[in-house]
Scaffold this motif. Structure first.
Motif, mmCIF file in Angstrom:
data_model
loop_
_atom_site.group_PDB
_atom_site.id
_atom_site.type_symbol
_atom_site.label_atom_id
_atom_site.label_comp_id
_atom_site.label_asym_id
_atom_site.label_seq_id
_atom_site.Cartn_x
_atom_site.Cartn_y
_atom_site.Cartn_z
ATOM 1 N N ALA A 1 3.630 42.170 -42.128
ATOM 2 C CA ALA A 1 2.730 43.241 -41.685
ATOM 3 C C ALA A 1 1.670 42.679 -40.751
ATOM 4 N N PRO A 2 1.082 43.510 -39.893
ATOM 5 C CA PRO A 2 0.043 43.033 -38.987
ATOM 6 C C PRO A 2 -1.355 43.072 -39.596
ATOM 7 N N MET A 3 -1.470 43.638 -40.831
ATOM 8 C CA MET A 3 -2.793 43.897 -41.380
ATOM 9 C C MET A 3 -2.713 43.950 -42.907
ATOM 10 N N ALA A 4 -3.794 43.519 -43.578
ATOM 11 C CA ALA A 4 -3.835 43.567 -45.041
ATOM 12 C C ALA A 4 -5.249 43.869 -45.506
ATOM 13 N N THR A 5 -5.361 44.397 -46.726
ATOM 14 C CA THR A 5 -6.668 44.718 -47.298
ATOM 15 C C THR A 5 -6.553 44.689 -48.811
ATOM 16 N N LEU A 6 -7.648 45.007 -49.517
ATOM 17 C CA LEU A 6 -7.681 44.945 -50.981
ATOM 18 C C LEU A 6 -8.160 46.268 -51.571
ATOM 19 N N SER A 7 -7.916 46.424 -52.861
ATOM 20 C CA SER A 7 -8.420 47.572 -53.600
ATOM 21 C C SER A 7 -9.016 47.088 -54.913
ATOM 22 N N ALA A 8 -9.680 47.998 -55.614
ATOM 23 C CA ALA A 8 -10.247 47.689 -56.925
ATOM 24 C C ALA A 8 -10.078 48.899 -57.822
ATOM 25 N N LYS B 1 -10.648 56.226 -51.521
ATOM 26 C CA LYS B 1 -9.525 55.999 -52.410
ATOM 27 C C LYS B 1 -8.278 55.631 -51.601
ATOM 28 N N VAL B 2 -7.342 54.922 -52.254
ATOM 29 C CA VAL B 2 -6.121 54.507 -51.572
ATOM 30 C C VAL B 2 -4.953 54.596 -52.539
ATOM 31 N N VAL B 3 -3.794 54.971 -52.011
ATOM 32 C CA VAL B 3 -2.556 54.956 -52.787
ATOM 33 C C VAL B 3 -1.558 54.069 -52.042
ATOM 34 N N SER B 4 -0.693 53.405 -52.808
ATOM 35 C CA SER B 4 0.247 52.455 -52.202
ATOM 36 C C SER B 4 1.634 52.617 -52.801
ATOM 37 N N ASP B 5 2.613 51.973 -52.156
ATOM 38 C CA ASP B 5 3.986 52.060 -52.656
ATOM 39 C C ASP B 5 4.335 50.827 -53.487
ATOM 40 N N VAL B 6 5.569 50.765 -53.951
ATOM 41 C CA VAL B 6 6.006 49.692 -54.840
ATOM 42 C C VAL B 6 6.031 48.338 -54.128
ATOM 43 N N ASN B 7 6.049 48.341 -52.791
ATOM 44 C CA ASN B 7 6.089 47.094 -52.016
ATOM 45 C C ASN B 7 4.722 46.660 -51.507
ATOM 46 N N LYS B 8 3.658 47.214 -52.093
ATOM 47 C CA LYS B 8 2.284 46.871 -51.728
ATOM 48 C C LYS B 8 1.940 47.287 -50.297
ATOM 49 N N ASN B 9 2.510 48.390 -49.863
ATOM 50 C CA ASN B 9 2.139 48.973 -48.575
ATOM 51 C C ASN B 9 1.246 50.182 -48.831
ATOM 52 N N ALA B 10 0.130 50.265 -48.123
ATOM 53 C CA ALA B 10 -0.749 51.422 -48.269
ATOM 54 C C ALA B 10 -0.045 52.667 -47.751
ATOM 55 N N TYR C 1 -1.066 55.959 -38.925
ATOM 56 C CA TYR C 1 -0.650 57.083 -38.078
ATOM 57 C C TYR C 1 0.357 56.629 -37.023
ATOM 58 N N HIS C 2 0.150 55.424 -36.503
ATOM 59 C CA HIS C 2 1.044 54.912 -35.459
ATOM 60 C C HIS C 2 2.230 54.125 -36.026
ATOM 61 N N GLY C 3 2.403 54.172 -37.350
ATOM 62 C CA GLY C 3 3.623 53.629 -37.948
ATOM 63 C C GLY C 3 3.587 52.176 -38.354
ATOM 64 N N TYR C 4 2.424 51.550 -38.354
ATOM 65 C CA TYR C 4 2.315 50.151 -38.763
ATOM 66 C C TYR C 4 2.009 50.048 -40.257
ATOM 67 N N LYS C 5 2.364 48.904 -40.845
ATOM 68 C CA LYS C 5 2.143 48.679 -42.268
ATOM 69 C C LYS C 5 0.781 48.017 -42.515
ATOM 70 N N ILE C 6 0.161 48.396 -43.631
ATOM 71 C CA ILE C 6 -1.028 47.703 -44.124
ATOM 72 C C ILE C 6 -0.716 47.252 -45.544
ATOM 73 N N LYS C 7 -0.637 45.951 -45.754
ATOM 74 C CA LYS C 7 -0.411 45.411 -47.087
ATOM 75 C C LYS C 7 -1.683 45.564 -47.908
ATOM 76 N N ILE C 8 -1.515 45.867 -49.207
ATOM 77 C CA ILE C 8 -2.688 46.036 -50.067
ATOM 78 C C ILE C 8 -2.342 45.621 -51.485
ATOM 79 N N GLU C 9 -3.286 44.949 -52.142
ATOM 80 C CA GLU C 9 -3.141 44.650 -53.555
ATOM 81 C C GLU C 9 -4.519 44.661 -54.208
ATOM 82 N N GLN C 10 -4.526 44.755 -55.520
ATOM 83 C CA GLN C 10 -5.798 44.813 -56.240
ATOM 84 C C GLN C 10 -6.482 43.455 -56.212
ATOM 85 N N ALA C 11 -7.777 43.477 -55.946
ATOM 86 C CA ALA C 11 -8.554 42.235 -55.877
ATOM 87 C C ALA C 11 -8.531 41.532 -57.231
ATOM 88 N N LYS C 12 -8.301 40.221 -57.208
ATOM 89 C CA LYS C 12 -8.256 39.448 -58.450
ATOM 90 C C LYS C 12 -9.642 39.327 -59.065
#
Length: 252
Positions: A121-128, A143-152, A218-229
């Motif tokens: 992916a070209p971009m990543a972020t975190l959630s809590a 708020k954010v929702v993601s899929d099973v592959n950690k994509n927002a 919106y432009h079809g790119y992926k943003i990886k996301i996972e919960q902050a440790k």
């Protein structure tokens, strides 16, 4: 893994003017953020400001500061200028750390960099995790929702996901906060994508929600996301926030 941290530090703030220079236990806030970023394992940490006073104060504790234009419309535009000024390779990872996060854990910075490094992916972020029901309905808590592959899948100021069995009937006290994630505003990008991002047309979604990361989805790119440790503490937006941060650091 090599990554660079950029800390935008705007002087102007409607709720707390001169925020980067606010004194916290004898140091300006921006210095606290810089020191946390330096502890993350980054190969370089740079502060990017648009104000001479901030530039001069930062020079008192590091030479890693750049003066940037004052006409940027977003933090990402300022980041793109820094990428050009530093002549960064397109593949290098750049982590954008907000200058008003003096309680940010260094581990949050290294975690988001590693998340991006281990993906295409070209971009990543975190959630809590959200722990308070009121936060679910607070538009200032994104708020954010993601899929099973950690994509927002989507970011929103609204209460997503919509728990029909409780929200539809108005039984908000029955909501399970474990179903909700709060977005943490720290981003990792590949340097080349930062320049690509600012060439993308703004999307109706980002304008409606006032969330610039929606342009990426919106432009079809992926943003990886996972919960902050390590769950990040809230940043500083108001004088009350500043007082809270001072109290926390004094207690330590």
């Amino acid at each position: 893994m090599e990554f660079v941290v950029v800390i935008p530090a705007r002087f102007a703030s409607s709720r707390l003017p001169g925020k980067p220079l606010a004194d916290i236990c004898g140091k300006p806030m921006i210095q606290h953020v810089y020191e946390k970023a330096m502890a993350s394992g980054a190969s370089k940490v740079v502060i990017a400001t648009d104000h001479q006073q901030v530039f001069d104060v930062v020079k008192g504790f590091t030479n890693n500061v750049l003066m940037t234009r004052d006409d940027h419309q977003s933090g990402t535009e300022r980041l793109a200028e820094v990428v050009d000024l530093l002549s960064l390779n397109n593949d290098i990872i750049v982590v954008n750390v907000q200058g008003d996060e003096p309680l940010l854990a260094a581990e949050n910075v290294s975690q988001v960099a590693a998340l991006l490094a281990n993906s295409s992916a070209p971009m990543a972020t975190l959630s809590a995790a959200i722990e308070n029901v009121d936060e679910i309905f607070n538009p200032n808590a994104v708020k954010v929702v993601s899929d099973v592959n950690k994509n927002a899948l989507y970011f929103s100021r609204a209460s997503i996901p919509y728990d029909r069995s409780h929200m539809y009937t108005g039984e908000n006290n029955g909501l399970d906060t474990q179903d909700f994630q709060r977005h943490v505003g720290i981003y990792a990008y590949r340097a080349g994508f930062i320049k690509q991002y600012i060439s993308l047309t703004p999307s109706p979604l980002e304008q409606l929600e006032s969330l610039e990361q929606l342009r990426v989805l919106y432009h079809g790119y992926k943003i990886k996301i996972e919960q902050a440790k390590i769950t990040p503490q809230a940043g500083v937006d108001t004088p009350d926030d500043l007082a809270r941060v001072i109290a926390i650091l004094q207690s330590h």
